[in-house]
Design a protein around this motif. Structure first.
Motif, PDB file in Angstrom:
ATOM      1  N   CYS D   4       0.851  -1.192   0.000  1.00 29.17           N
ATOM      2  CA  CYS D   4       0.000   0.000   0.000  1.00 29.17           C
ATOM      3  C   CYS D   4       0.886   1.241   0.000  1.00 29.17           C
ATOM      4  CB  CYS D   4      -0.896   0.016   1.243  1.00 29.17           C
ATOM      5  SG  CYS D   4      -1.821   1.554   1.442  1.00 29.17           S
ATOM      6  N   GLN D   6       0.202   4.084   0.987  1.00 28.50           N
ATOM      7  CA  GLN D   6      -0.098   4.965   2.102  1.00 28.50           C
ATOM      8  C   GLN D   6       0.489   4.442   3.417  1.00 28.50           C
ATOM      9  OE1 GLN D   6      -1.021   7.776   0.345  1.00 28.50           O
ATOM     10  NE2 GLN D   6      -2.305   8.158   2.146  1.00 28.50           N
ATOM     11  N   CYS D   7       0.201   3.155   3.705  1.00 31.46           N
ATOM     12  CA  CYS D   7       0.580   2.634   5.018  1.00 31.46           C
ATOM     13  C   CYS D   7       1.624   1.526   4.892  1.00 31.46           C
ATOM     14  CB  CYS D   7      -0.640   2.116   5.774  1.00 31.46           C
ATOM     15  SG  CYS D   7      -1.336   0.620   5.047  1.00 31.46           S
ATOM     16  N   CYS D  25      -7.316  -1.095   0.958  1.00 34.88           N
ATOM     17  CA  CYS D  25      -6.238  -1.564   1.834  1.00 34.88           C
ATOM     18  C   CYS D  25      -6.852  -1.913   3.185  1.00 34.88           C
ATOM     19  CB  CYS D  25      -5.181  -0.471   1.994  1.00 34.88           C
ATOM     20  SG  CYS D  25      -3.981  -0.838   3.297  1.00 34.88           S
ATOM     21  N   GLY D  27      -5.295  -2.334   5.880  1.00 33.91           N
ATOM     22  CA  GLY D  27      -4.586  -1.626   6.953  1.00 33.91           C
ATOM     23  C   GLY D  27      -5.122  -0.227   7.189  1.00 33.91           C
ATOM     24  N   CYS D  28      -5.108   0.615   6.131  1.00 39.81           N
ATOM     25  CA  CYS D  28      -5.459   2.033   6.314  1.00 39.81           C
ATOM     26  C   CYS D  28      -6.841   2.369   5.766  1.00 39.81           C
ATOM     27  CB  CYS D  28      -4.400   2.930   5.664  1.00 39.81           C
ATOM     28  SG  CYS D  28      -4.336   2.777   3.869  1.00 39.81           S
TER      29      CYS D  28
HETATM   30 ZN   LIG Z   1      -2.908   1.051   3.487  1.00 39.29          ZN
END
Ligand SMILES: [Zn+2]
Ligand SMILES: [Zn+2]
Lengths: 54, 270, 270, 54
Positions: D4, D6-7, D25, D27-28
């Motif tokens: 990802c 972003q994260c 994602c 995660g984020c």
């Molecule tokens: Zn993410």
């Protein structure tokens, strides 16, 4: 051969004549249109003011 | 109309640079003049006819002059190409140049009334025949109220065939003659016919053989010039006969083609 | 504008009888009212796309609402069909009925300015994807000077997509929403959206299930109506939000469809 | 699997994934666009105001 609708003179038509072809009668000098083939039918051709570029 | 009014005709001919013409129209408009832009579209008509499988045919008159054979399928292609492709592109280009354009055909506001001849004589395989399904005609009357209103409001009219006949059916007409008829009817100051050559050439194959002035004969086919140019000269003659004092045939392939023509480039028709 | 002004939208849908609509427009004009006629052309677009071999595709949003996928080839077809076929036929028909019509697209005079979104989310084979070459957009601004001038002069404007975006490129927009935006911008009295059904139906398969009035929810997709009608209701909502007091969705397949709608036929949207 | 942007969590990509597909994602929770395949490259998906009926 076909008859002129104006003067009834006979007008000679070539074997390769086509529909809407213009022929001139030798008798009366009118322009005639072949409006049917086999048998050939002649009609006086319409007078048209020629104006191209259309 | 007190502002200087110029009618410009552009092709048609793919060699003519319509971006450059639009930029020049915008320049004239921005300095306070009025312009009516008339266009053809032979390149786009050919392209679309090919895509749609409509054969392009030509009528050749007994005197050798030729013209487009506009049967019903070709009339549909002509209107599609002019009103649906060439015109929107010109209007969008002028808009992008800050010249608010309005695309019109001769149908709009009954602007161009035409007579369609029920039959025309044409040469086919060496024989003279009558063709009855040709939807081409000649301009019989012009209404200027729509154009005058748009010009007063500062718009640039972008005009093309078709015209409309007495039965309110579309009829193809020659765009050069549309330009001439509009110039006369509007009482415009100048007519500029842009083309894919420097002007009227003495020798069609030699671009240096340009006439700087050309006296078009008062009747009949203009001598010693090829097809498309002969029709431009017929259009020019119609404009002159209608009282237009400045008629030029000039190169549409150069930058600022209208400004150059107005400054003296090309052929002055008298 | 002191004359009663009605904006009428006609399809699109081949079931809708454009001759009857034109006759009714002429009737209104002849009794001194003003009309702006907005048209689509889905039937002609489909016909021409087929002839030109351009596939018709649909974007389905994640919420299930669908719209035409206007890639560059389809944009060309849309403009050809609307500006080059449907519009000239309507203008010629109105002209034949004595109503002087002027055909326009949103390009003309910068009338309809649109935003084209650089990407839209769509469902393809059950997956959400971003589509970046969709030349569809939404109307961002309306200029009324051209239309107002034409209406003052007694012309009937005949308007369709495309609109023009901030880069002066054509953008497809929904014709129902064009009609709504013009109604609002012109301060018109009435909006009539003609369709191939008697009005808004409770059951799409049952023409007797028409709502005589329909309260469109203030936001979101209108519930329990199929695709094309949902978009008409969105357009109707936009007109109501813009202050239009009379918005009707009515049958375009009957004689005198506009007069009937104005007399109470169809669905009043509130 | 792909990272990802972003994260940096790993995002699982199905074998049948297609270009321009949107994945989330885990995660984020950001929406990511598949901007290249083999190898898969992910980018933050643009925010788009959804407005249909165009
Ligand atoms: Zn993410
Ligand atoms: Zn005889």
């Amino acid at each position: 051969m076909s008859d002129c609708p104006q003067c009834t003179d006979e007008v000679s038509i070539s074997d390769s004549a086509r529909l809407n072809e213009i022929v001139e009668c030798a008798g009366c000098r009118n322009e005639l249109e072949i409006v049917a083939l086999s048998p050939t039918v002649l009609a006086l051709a319409p007078e048209i003011e020629e104006d191209w570029g259309e | 109309m007190t502002r200087l009014l110029t009618v410009v005709k552009c092709g048609g001919n793919p060699a003519v640079d319509s971006r450059g013409i639009c930029a020049d129209v915008a320049r004239l408009v921005h300095r306070g003049e009025s312009v009516v832009l008339v266009h053809g579209g032979s390149g786009e008509i050919a392209r679309l006819a090919g895509k749609l499988g409509v054969p392009q045919r030509t009528l050749v008159a007994p005197d050798g002059v030729s013209a487009r054979y506009t049967d019903p399928a070709m009339l549909e292609v002509v209107v599609l190409a002019l009103a649906g492709a060439v015109k929107p592109a010109i209007v969008a280009a002028l808009s992008g140049l800050g010249a608010p354009a309005v695309g019109l055909t001769g149908l709009d506001g009954g602007m161009l009334r035409a007579r369609r001849k029920p039959a025309v004589r044409a040469m086919v395989d060496g024989r003279t025949v009558l063709v009855r399904d040709n939807h081409g005609g000649q301009i019989a009357a012009v209404r200027t109220d729509l154009l005058e209103g748009l010009l007063r409001s500062g718009f640039v009219p972008v005009v093309s065939p078709p015209a409309i006949n007495e039965h309110d059916q579309p009829v193809n007409v020659n765009a050069d003659r549309v330009a001439a008829a509009l110039t006369v009817a509007l009482g415009a100051d100048r007519l500029v016919l842009l083309t894919g050559a420097p002007g009227v050439l003495a020798d069609a194959g030699d671009e240096t053989s340009m006439h700087s002035t050309y006296a078009v004969p008062p009747a009949g086919a203009p001598g010693s010039v090829a097809g498309g140019m002969a029709l431009k000269l017929v259009a020019a003659r119609e404009a002159l006969a209608g009282g237009v004092t400045s008629v030029r045939i000039a190169d549409g392939r150069v930058p600022e083609p209208i400004s150059r023509a107005l400054a003296g480039a090309g052929t002055t028709v008298t």
